[in-house]
Design a protein around this motif. Structure first.
Motif, short mmCIF file in Angstrom:
data_model
loop_
_atom_site.label_atom_id
_atom_site.label_comp_id
_atom_site.label_asym_id
_atom_site.label_seq_id
_atom_site.Cartn_x
_atom_site.Cartn_y
_atom_site.Cartn_z
N GLU A 96 15.06 34.42 63.99
CA GLU A 96 14.57 33.35 64.92
C GLU A 96 13.91 32.28 64.37
OE1 GLU A 96 15.07 31.24 68.64
OE2 GLU A 96 15.81 33.30 68.06
N GLN A 97 12.77 32.47 63.29
CA GLN A 97 12.32 31.21 62.64
C GLN A 97 13.14 30.49 61.78
OE1 GLN A 97 11.44 34.64 62.54
NE2 GLN A 97 9.18 34.83 62.11
N VAL A 98 14.11 31.16 61.49
CA VAL A 98 15.17 30.54 60.32
C VAL A 98 15.75 29.50 61.31
CG1 VAL A 98 17.09 30.64 58.87
CG2 VAL A 98 15.22 32.30 58.68
N ILE A 99 16.29 30.12 62.50
CA ILE A 99 17.38 29.28 63.28
C ILE A 99 16.38 27.95 63.66
CG2 ILE A 99 18.37 29.44 65.76
CD1 ILE A 99 18.87 32.12 65.25
N GLU A 100 15.02 28.13 64.11
CA GLU A 100 14.62 26.90 64.40
C GLU A 100 14.36 26.05 63.46
OE1 GLU A 100 10.76 28.49 66.04
OE2 GLU A 100 11.67 29.56 67.74
N MET A 106 8.38 28.04 52.93
CA MET A 106 7.91 29.10 53.18
C MET A 106 6.82 28.93 53.97
SD MET A 106 8.69 31.59 49.83
CE MET A 106 7.50 32.95 50.52
N ASP A 107 5.95 27.82 53.41
CA ASP A 107 4.59 27.57 54.02
C ASP A 107 4.85 26.61 55.27
OD1 ASP A 107 3.33 28.73 51.79
OD2 ASP A 107 3.03 26.76 50.78
N ASN A 108 5.77 25.80 55.30
CA ASN A 108 6.00 25.04 56.51
C ASN A 108 6.46 25.70 57.89
OD1 ASN A 108 5.06 22.84 55.05
ND2 ASN A 108 7.09 22.16 54.52
N TYR A 109 7.35 26.59 57.38
CA TYR A 109 7.83 27.36 58.63
C TYR A 109 7.82 28.97 58.85
CZ TYR A 109 10.77 23.30 58.63
OH TYR A 109 10.97 21.73 58.86
#
Length: 517
Positions: A453-457, A423-426
């Motif tokens: 999108e954030q999860v995909i990356e 959670m912190d890193n992404y």
């Protein structure tokens, strides 16, 4: 990011590879079985792939053998011949060339007077049966006689070595001891019943420890297990006083004179009176074939006695032809030797097996965003049928398991500390971080189902394959993008239609104006 069409292609590849591997393994196993258990050919064959005559040994440097009775092949492939008529042991190499002689002719304690059999241990020590002197002479590795084993009652008839055991036959049975010459146990019982013996002339030991006995004057071969229990017999005693003229079908041998066993389940029994060798199956005692016949040509025998087998080579003491005959037996080579020619065929399925990890079962990890889109879309049920199984965090499973029919759900509890780090890193929400952590730690090939999108990356950065809801819809032919494009096309078509004059009068007037111009 892998599409659903790519996943479907991979699934097809998995099935194809598995079926191909299974078929190749079955075919390979059948080929190996056929190759290993195929029956050998006769000695008179000239083919390199079949049993065939190699050469005869008559003597050396003008010094001929006389009535050779026993023979043994040592660990180096040398052939030790009990040259009975010359009261000595003569050694020839694997090509039939003369090597040396040992044993002193005479009637002293360690001399040889009537040597009829010889056995050589792996370390080079030799044991020679001197029948008329009722003894076995022990020779060290330098071929010097060092001691004797004497027999007060019945003379020894043969000697055999199996590992660290010394096996001796006498008129009424079998004695077993150590290579130091101490005979400690055995099976001694003279008679006609199974498990009894009458002048057993030779023994052989199978790889499983089974003892095979050429029970000469009972005209049979007996197989004994390690406890002395009879496993099978081939042949049977004949009526007393009819040794020569008895010709009933029950008689299997003229006289079984000696026996040898190979490592592939075959026994070679010398029939001295019939001048032939019978081949039997070690496990069942089943007759396989007879090879050789009476005569003086190569591959024929004239009252043969001793036999020895080693590494695909058979040596036979052809006693009254005053020679030793040597044969090649490719049909009875080692198991490794049989498998080597099949190596290219066996390697193919083995290489295919190495590819199987590339097509391991896929784990579908479903994130909240994907589940939400799936539950809201009219094609959600079709998507569920395409995906079939999913893994989810407990929170997502509790919320959507009852909503999304057609899916098989499995829950996995994520690591709280690792989720917090993600959670912190992404910059991810808790549900998305949990889905990513599960995907990163799933076994086999893993696919993360998400539309965030954030999860995909983050997934791509960590080597996790991602499939979006739109990817699945495209595979099913119900893409939202396609539907939107079709609606836009229809809308544009409607606009064009509205600009085209549909009134017949107006159209006629326009045409008249053009004509007047």
């Amino acid at each position: 990011m892998a599409s659903s069409s790519e996943l479907a292609t991979r699934r097809t590849i998995v099935v194809t590879v598995v079926v191909l591997v299974v078929l190749l393994l079955i075919l390979g196993s059948l080929a190996v079985l056929n190759y290993v258990v195929r029956r050998p050919a006769s000695f008179d064959s000239d083919a390199e792939t079949e049993r065939s005559f190699m050469f005869s040994i008559y003597g050396f440097e003008g010094d001929l053998l006389r009535r050779p009775t026993g023979v043994d092949i040592d660990a180096a492939g040398n052939i030790h011949v009990a040259d009975t008529g010359k009261r000595r042991i003569v050694v020839f190499n694997e090509e039939g060339g003369f090597e040396y002689v040992y044993g002193n002719p005479g009637q002293g304690a360690t001399d040889l007077w009537n040597p009829i059999d010889v056995a050589v241990a792996d370390d080079g020590r030799a044991f020679v049966v001197d029948k008329s002197e009722n003894k076995i002479v022990l020779f060290d590795v330098a071929h010097t006689p060092v001691s004797t084993i004497t027999f007060a009652e019945e003379p020894p008839l043969s000697v055999e070595i199996s590992g660290e055991e010394l096996i001796v036959t006498t008129g009424s049975g079998i004695l077993i001891g150590t290579l130091d010459g101490e005979l400690q146990t055995g099976y001694v019982a003279r008679g006609k019943a199974p498990g009894q013996f009458d002048r057993p002339a030779s023994v052989a030991v199978g790889e499983d420890g089974t003892l095979y006995v050429a029970d000469s004057l009972n005209y049979r071969v007996q197989a004994l297990d390690s406890n002395g229990e009879v496993l099978w017999t081939y042949g049977e005693p004949i009526p007393a006083g009819e040794a020569i003229k008895f010709s009933d079908a029950s008689r299997k041998f003229g006289l079984p004179a000696s026996i040898a066993a190979d490592e592939n389940g075959l026994l070679y029994v010398v029939d001295g009176l019939n001048g032939e060798i019978q081949i039997l199956d070690q496990e069942t005692g089943e007759f396989i074939e007879t090879i050789g016949d009476i005569g003086h040509e190569d591959g024929q025998f004239y009252y043969p006695e001793g036999i020895s087998y080693s590494n695909g080579v058979i040596a036979v003491a052809d006693k009254f032809n005053d020679r030793v005959e040597v044969f090649r037996t490719p049909g009875a080579t080692t198991a490794l030797g049989r498998l080597l020619p099949l190596a290219p065929w066996l390697a193919a399925p083995a290489l295919l097996l190495l590819l199987i990890p590339l097509f391991r079962r896929r784990s579908n990890i479903i994130a909240r965003s994907f589940a939400e889109n799936m539950s809201a879309h009219e094609a959600g049920e079709d998507v569920a049928k395409a995906i079939k199984k999913v893994i989810a965090s407990p929170a997502v499973l509790d919320e959507f398991e009852e909503v999304l029919d057609g899916l098989k759900w499995k829950s996995r509890e994520p690591d709280d500390d690792a989720v917090a780090a993600l959670m912190d890193n992404y910059d991810l929400g808790e549900d998305d971080a949990q889905a990513l952590w599960i995907a990163m730690h799933a076994r086999g090939r893993k696919v993360l189902l998400t539309d965030t999108e954030q999860v995909i990356e983050a997934a791509e950065e960590n080597g996790v394959t991602v499939v979006t809801f739109e990817d699945v819809l495209k595979t099913l032919g119900v893409s939202d993008e396609q539907a939107a494009a079709e609606e836009a096309t229809v809308a544009q078509g409607d606009d064009v239609v509205e600009e085209v004059p549909t009134d017949d009068t107006t159209a006629t007037e326009d045409t008249a104006d053009k004509e007047s111009e």
